[in-house]
Each structure stands twice: as C-alpha cells, then as structure tokens.
Design an enzyme around this catalytic site. Structure first.
Site, PDB file in Angstrom:
ATOM      1  CD  GLU A 186       0.290 -14.915 -25.149  1.00 50.88           C
ATOM      2  OE1 GLU A 186       0.213 -15.901 -24.416  1.00 50.88           O
ATOM      3  OE2 GLU A 186       0.556 -15.006 -26.360  1.00 50.88           O
ATOM      4  CG  HIS A 427       3.937 -23.310 -36.274  1.00 49.40           C
ATOM      5  ND1 HIS A 427       3.824 -24.226 -35.260  1.00 49.40           N
ATOM      6  CD2 HIS A 427       3.868 -22.090 -35.676  1.00 49.40           C
ATOM      7  CE1 HIS A 427       3.678 -23.592 -34.101  1.00 49.40           C
ATOM      8  NE2 HIS A 427       3.709 -22.306 -34.320  1.00 49.40           N
ATOM      9  CG  HIS A 428       9.961 -21.705 -38.338  1.00 47.47           C
ATOM     10  ND1 HIS A 428      10.677 -20.839 -39.127  1.00 47.47           N
ATOM     11  CD2 HIS A 428       9.872 -22.870 -39.035  1.00 47.47           C
ATOM     12  CE1 HIS A 428      10.999 -21.449 -40.259  1.00 47.47           C
ATOM     13  NE2 HIS A 428      10.521 -22.672 -40.237  1.00 47.47           N
ATOM     14  CD  GLU A 429       6.427 -22.238 -29.986  1.00 50.65           C
ATOM     15  OE1 GLU A 429       5.297 -21.767 -30.147  1.00 50.65           O
ATOM     16  OE2 GLU A 429       7.336 -21.629 -29.372  1.00 50.65           O
ATOM     17  CG  HIS A 497       1.535 -16.190 -32.604  1.00 55.27           C
ATOM     18  ND1 HIS A 497       0.368 -16.700 -32.108  1.00 55.27           N
ATOM     19  CD2 HIS A 497       1.226 -15.671 -33.821  1.00 55.27           C
ATOM     20  CE1 HIS A 497      -0.612 -16.522 -32.982  1.00 55.27           C
ATOM     21  NE2 HIS A 497      -0.116 -15.905 -34.040  1.00 55.27           N
ATOM     22  CD  GLU A 522      -3.046 -18.619 -28.385  1.00 50.46           C
ATOM     23  OE1 GLU A 522      -2.890 -18.878 -29.584  1.00 50.46           O
ATOM     24  OE2 GLU A 522      -2.105 -18.440 -27.602  1.00 50.46           O
TER      25      GLU A 522
HETATM   26  C1  NOJ Z   1       1.167 -20.039 -28.893  1.00 49.60           C
HETATM   27  C2  NOJ Z   1       0.597 -19.449 -30.143  1.00 49.60           C
HETATM   28  O1  NOJ Z   1      -0.013 -18.223 -29.871  1.00 49.60           O
HETATM   29  C3  NOJ Z   1      -0.374 -20.434 -30.736  1.00 49.60           C
HETATM   30  O2  NOJ Z   1      -1.015 -19.864 -31.838  1.00 49.60           O
HETATM   31  C4  NOJ Z   1       0.358 -21.693 -31.085  1.00 49.60           C
HETATM   32  O3  NOJ Z   1      -0.576 -22.631 -31.541  1.00 49.60           O
HETATM   33  C5  NOJ Z   1       1.086 -22.265 -29.867  1.00 49.60           C
HETATM   34  N1  NOJ Z   1       1.852 -21.260 -29.226  1.00 49.60           N
HETATM   35  C6  NOJ Z   1       2.011 -23.398 -30.242  1.00 49.60           C
HETATM   36  O4  NOJ Z   1       3.086 -22.893 -30.979  1.00 49.60           O
HETATM   37 CA    CA Z   2       0.159 -16.861 -27.824  1.00 54.02          CA
END
Ligand code: NOJ
Ligand code: CA
Length: 715
Positions: A186, A427-429, A497, A522
């Site tokens: 990134e 969404h799976h963070e 991501h 972002e």
């Molecule tokens: C980083 C991701 O690139 C972003 O899109 C997301 O909103 C945040 N992490 C939280 O999971």
């Molecule tokens: Ca990211």
C-alpha cells in the site's frame, strides 16, 4: 480448439550447448544454456534490443530443521546440495500452442493463447541424477518460465532457502517502484533509475499498519521499467498458488535483479513436495507502453477455470456503508470502549456511541439508493461485533463473522434487500487473525448463504496470526487460494483486501473478482494520499496481475467538507474519478462516495450508473507510465463504448481517434470533462458534460486539467 505442434525433441546425446526459440511473430528470442559449471542460464532479446542479458537460474535449498533448534546437527543452507549447478541437459522439448479461450468476465471476451515452448529437463549427476525441468513459454509480448520438479526418489520433500533467478538488465533503467515489503503493497510509487532506488524511506511511512521493509535496494514486483531506448519492460510472476511472493533485489552497480522470496516465521522461503512447480516468472516487453497494458500473457500462464458451472458469477457495481468511516463521520465500532471479548462481552449492554455506521435503518437507505440507481449490491462494514479493539493487539479472537451488532437486524435487512432486488455484500475483516478465520470460515459462509449474500470482501489489516508469518509468504498465499476455493464450492464471490497482489488466478478462480492489494482511494481520505500520477502507474504495476477494487467515484474531493481541520483530499479532479471506472479495470466497481454527495451531482453520477463492468473488447489508445492513459472499452453484448482518459499532475490534450466504432453509423457521445478552470488541487470539482454526435471518422481532442481526466459514453 487447442493446437499443439511439437517442433523438436532432443535427447542427451544430441543436445547442443545452447537452445533458442523465437516468439510466434519472431520478435522475441529466448536462449537457454548451461554454463561450464552446469549452471542454467537464459537471455532474452526483442527485435534488435537486448532485454535480459545472460542470467542465472536455480534454487538454493536448505535442510528444513536448520536454525530451528530442533536438530542442531542438521546441515545449514550452505551445506545442502542445491539446485543451482552441476546440471547436464537430458532432454529438450519444443512445441507451439495456438488457441482461443473465453474468460467468464474480462477486458475482452476472447483471448488468444499463442506461444512457443521450450522445456529443458536437467539432471544433477552428483546428486543421483536429481531432475529439474525449466519450462519457457515465449509469447509475442513476453516470456514466462518456471521450475518444475517431477516426483522422484532423490528429490522428495525439500525446503527452498532462496530462489536464484536473475534478470540481468542492460543498463540503469528508469523504474516505477514501491519498497520491497513482506506485509504490504500500500505504498505510492517512486520513479527513479535502478541505481537511485532507496526503499528505506518506507520506515517513515506511518499510514500503513503492518510493514516489514526488506532493505534499501529491494522493490516489489510487478516492476515496470523504461529503458533509454524507450523500451518498456515489466517483470512479474503468474499463477502464485503454493509459494511465496517474489520481490526483487537490485544490484545497483550492475543492474541485476535477483528474485527475493518472502520468508516464513522461521526464515525459510518455501516447502515443496514433488511433483510440484514454482509460479511463472514473467518478462513482458514492448516498444509501445500501451502493449504492456494489453498483454494477456499473465492470464495465459494461469490454469483454466476450475469452476465448471460459472453461471452464478456476476460482475457487480456496488455502493456501501464505507466512505463515511474513512472520512470519520461514522464508525465501524458500536461502542467506544477499548476492551471487548468475543466470548464474554454482552453487546446489548454496551452504550452505543451514536455514530455507528452499520445500522438497520441506514442500511435500508443504502438499499433504496442502490435500487433507485440500478446498483447490484450494497457493502456494509462494521455490521458484526468486535470492532471496538480490532487491531494493533495481535489478538487471536476478534471477530466471529456471524454475530451482528444489536442495531443491525440481518434478517430484516436481508429480506428488505431481496424485496428490492439488491444483493448484500458481506464484509469479513479478519484483522489478520487468519487462524481464527480459518476455524470459522465454514460457519461464516453458511451464514452468508442463509441471508443471501453472494459475495464477500475480506480484509487482512495488521500483523498476521500465525504469529511471525507475513502477508505474502507461502502460508498466506495458500490461505488466500483456500478462501477462493472454499467460496467457489459455496458459489460465493470474493474481493480480498490486503491480500497478496494477484497473479492472474482469476482465470482459474473466476469467483475471485478483485483484490485491493495496493494503495487504494481510501488513502486520500486520511493520509498524504495518492499523488495525481498514482492511477497512471497502477495499470502498469498492480493491475498486471488482475482487477483492483480501487473504490473510485469520490465526488466530494476535499475532506475539510467533513471537518474544517482536515487537510486531506483526493488528488484528482471529479471528472478523473469518473474516468477511473474505465482506466482501472475491474468487474467489481464501487461507487465509493456517500449517497448525499451523488445526489448533489446527479448529472455526473449518471456516468457511474451507465458504465459497464464487463467488456467484449478493449483498446489501449495511448499510455505512458506515470503520465497518462487513454482506453476505450466495448460493453459486453452491446454496441456501446466507454472511454477513460487520465493524466498526472500535468494537464494535456488527449487525442482519441474513434476508428474502433462501426463505419457508417452515427453515435451519440456524452463527454464528462474537466471544465476549463478545473485543477486537482485548486478547483477539483469543476466539470462539464457535453453531448455530441460522432462517427468512426472523428478524432476527439479533449483537454485534461492538471490531475484531471475525462469519461465518455458512446452509444
Ligand atoms: C482496509 C480496507 O482496505 C478497507 O476497505 C476497509 O474499510 C478497512 N480495512 C476495514 O476493514
Ligand atoms: Ca487497504
């Protein structure tokens, strides 16, 4: 129909010291040889240019117990006989392949796979004739080669200490590079000669949450270069499935790049069991920059789809509860506490912070907005418990992926979305607790199916668990593929991501629609952001391996709109945000801004509503890495074209011949351009929309503002 013609087949006794093949069009020449020490080496020429000078190949092996304390008597890497020298050639095969195949989705609807192959079988007589095959495929626009290890008694289970592959370049080329880093890609790009690369600046980058910088002279692949003779060279890899990602170490005096693999937690690079193979190493080359973007070599080097029924795989345009968290007007977390526990916290008893984004009511508004404007999906982040302390602690159990916050009624939302014919995006963070995710994956995917979510966005922010592993090491590479496979079994689609950058695997797993795996839009919300040239470099680097979920479409360019103290801004004009839907290819595109901002500019928003996400054809009209890109794409199944033209911080006039249109047909062009006074910094939201009739004989001349762009629909 696949056509394979065997050209020659030589056995040990007839093998001469060097073998050469030419690409089908004769422009590229690949030569393989063994040096007097039996070291495998290759070189690559293009027209009259030398692209890669004679460069060594091979692998350094290691005893897998060395340096682990398990068996102190184990030989070190130095003492283990490696696959690096003492080879003899036992067999050389050559063939031509020429076939057409059709991707499930893509930039074009049919792809020609046409190459000449040279497969060299090598034996190591001092090691009981251990066998290694080096397979070269020479396309009209580049080379792919890989190492293969057939099943054999003398080479069974082995550990790679280092890969020795080199790319010996002719001089100090200009490179577009990001720092070599085991955990993240990134970064924004730097343009410099190879000798001037200094990746140590990355230690001062504090907007990236997990960084593991390798050293001054290490950069990531894909590495895009330009020579003084104006040759464009791109070095990368294809089909990374069971091996670490490849970085490049630069010898800054001799301009030799050496493969540098991401290690695992104990410092080893890869564990291999025969029969096995490495990913392909690729060198894509042309005297026209646009040809690099049009190359299909990475895709052609990947395996065909492993999914038989692909009817459920659908490119998508989506909106989401997302940007408001990045600009800081809403939160992922429900309560402002700094300690929660999946097993014991009573979520209902927490005091809501009043700005939680993912509420039932708000989600329904997004569903209404999506339905009204024809979007396929709605992504909601922060819907599930655990966000109160989700990263920075290297915590094992952060999310369970099935428990919504008290103010998110998943059943009601799912019914509401279905009634409006809108698909929800899960969404799976994982917060990079990957062991936790692996344990809960099946349950999480069942939950998605129960509530009708056809796609998931995964995320890997922060340090990886298993502790000590890196984002781009072999274990994680296997994990990302495992996720794509498991989702495919469940007929679910993926957008990953912070995963390892893609290497064309979307041919094999077409449910893997996109990755982020680079510096997305972002960063413009909360950091120094992405300089105006950023999006002119991404297609030459990150996008070489596959689509990016860049999340374009930000209309409210300056962040002081949300908070007067904020200095951040998107480093483009509004019109350029529209152009990105065409220049940054993806079958999954987000309209990333908040609905309120679109409602203020419904005329410009019309472009995002109209633009296609799947294409029959693509023409790269003009391109120069770091400067500009103009591309035209034909909507799948329609006589309709979209054009995107972007520039860096310098304004320019894009000249766009419309000779790809049907002859003798009148079309309407709607042109979304920078207004005369537009400027990415001084006046980014100034645009104009012009309608005119055009034919294939027209050449459009469009002025792009500094940091600007233009988006055109022709139908
Ligand atoms: C980083 C991701 O690139 C972003 O899109 C997301 O909103 C945040 N992490 C939280 O999971
Ligand atoms: Ca990211």
């Amino acid at each position: 129909m696949k056509q394979i013609i065997t050209l020659f087949f030589l056995t040990a006794f007839s093998v001469s010291s060097a073998q050469s093949i030419k690409s089908p069009d004769g422009n590229l020449v690949l030569t393989f040889k063994l040096t007097s020490d039996g070291i495998p080496a290759y070189k690559l020429g293009y027209k009259n240019y030398e692209v890669v000078k004679e460069s060594r190949l091979g692998l350094k092996l290691k005893d897998m117990y060395a340096n682990t304390g398990i068996d102190k008597l184990s030989p070190s890497a130095e003492n283990v006989p490696s696959l690096d020298k003492g080879f003899v050639t036992s067999k050389v095969d050559s063939s031509i392949v020429d076939e057409i195949w059709h991707p499930v989705w893509g930039e074009v609807s049919s792809i020609r796979n046409n190459y000449r192959e040279l497969a060299v079988t090598l034996l190591q007589p001092t090691q009981n004739n251990r066998q290694m095959i080096i397979r070269f495929r020479l396309f009209n626009d580049g080379l792919g080669f890989r190492y293969e290890f057939p099943m054999q008694d003398n080479l069974n289970y082995f550990t790679v200490a280092d890969e020795l592959t080199q790319f010996s370049l002719t001089e100090d080329h200009i490179a577009f590079w990001i720092p070599g880093d085991y955990d993240t890609n990134e970064y924004y790009y730097t343009k410099s000669t190879l000798s001037k690369v200094d990746a140590t600046y990355a230690t001062k980058v504090n907007e990236i949450f997990s960084k593991t910088i390798i050293g001054k002279n290490f950069v990531q692949s894909p590495l895009m270069m330009k020579t003084s003779e104006k040759l464009y060279i791109n070095i990368f890899e294809a089909a990374l499935v069971d091996y670490p990602a490849m970085h490049l170490e630069i010898d800054q005096s001799n301009f030799i790049l050496t493969s540098h693999l991401v290690p695992d937690a104990v410092g080893n690079k890869a564990y291999m069991q025969t029969p096995c193979k490495t990913p392909w190493r690729t060198v894509i080359v042309s005297d026209k920059a646009a040809d690099i973007l049009a190359s299909k070599t990475i895709l052609n080097l990947n395996e065909p789809s492993k999914i038989d029924d692909t009817s459920w795989i659908k490119p998508m345009k989506y909106v989401g509860i997302w940007w408001e968290m990045h600009v800081g007007t809403a939160s992922w977390n429900y309560a402002n506490v700094n300690n929660v526990c999946l097993k014991s916290t009573d979520w209902k008893s927490l005091k809501p912070n009043g700005i939680h984004g993912a509420t039932t009511e708000r989600t329904k508004r997004y569903i209404d907005f999506a339905a009204k404007h024809g979007f396929d999906g709605v992504l909601v982040e922060g819907w599930n418990v655990g966000w109160e302390d989700w990263f920075g602690k290297w915590k094992e159990e952060v999310f369970d992926f099935v428990t919504p916050y008290p103010d998110f009624d998943v059943e009601e939302i799912s019914n509401y979305a279905a009634s409006k014919n809108v698909k929800m995006i899960m969404h799976h963070e994982t917060s990079s607790s990957v062991t936790n995710y692996e344990r809960r994956m099946d349950e999480a995917y069942d939950f998605m199916k129960k509530y009708g979510y056809p796609a998931v966005k995964t995320g890997y922010v922060a340090r990886i668990i298993p502790r000590g592993e890196f984002h781009d090491g072999q274990w994680m590479v296997q994990h990302y593929v495992r996720v794509a496979e498991r989702l495919a079994k469940n007929k679910l689609m993926l957008n990953a991501h912070e995963a390892v950058r893609p290497t064309g695997l979307h041919r094999t797993y077409p449910n893997w629609l996109a990755c982020e795996s680079a510096r997305g839009n972002e960063f413009n919300a909360w950091s120094v952001g992405n300089p105006p040239e950023h999006e002119t470099i991404l297609p030459f680097t990150r996008l070489m391996g596959g689509p990016m979920d860049y999340t374009p479409g930000i209309f409210q360019i300056k962040m002081n709109y949300y908070n007067p103290d904020k200095k951040e801004q998107v480093h483009t004009t509004l019109a350029k945000q529209l152009a990105l839907y065409v220049t940054l290819y993806s079958p999954l595109q987000m309209a990333a801004d908040i609905p309120e901002n679109y409602e203020k500019h419904l005329d410009a928003f019309q472009f995002i509503k109209d633009v296609a996400v799947d294409w029959d054809d693509t023409k790269y009209i003009e391109a120069e890495p770091g400067d500009f890109i103009t591309v035209a794409r034909k909507t799948k199944g329609k006589n309709e074209w979209f054009i995107g033209a972007i520039t860096d911080e310098n304004g320019r006039t894009a000249e766009i011949p419309l000779n790809f249109l049907d002859n003798n047909k009148n079309y309407t062009a709607t042109i979304y351009a920078d207004a005369k006074d537009a400027h990415w910094e001084k006046n980014p939201m100034s645009y104009e929309i012009i309608n005119k009739s055009v034919t294939s004989k027209d050449v459009l001349k469009i002025i792009l503002a500094p940091g600007g762009g233009c988006a055109i629909r022709i139908w």
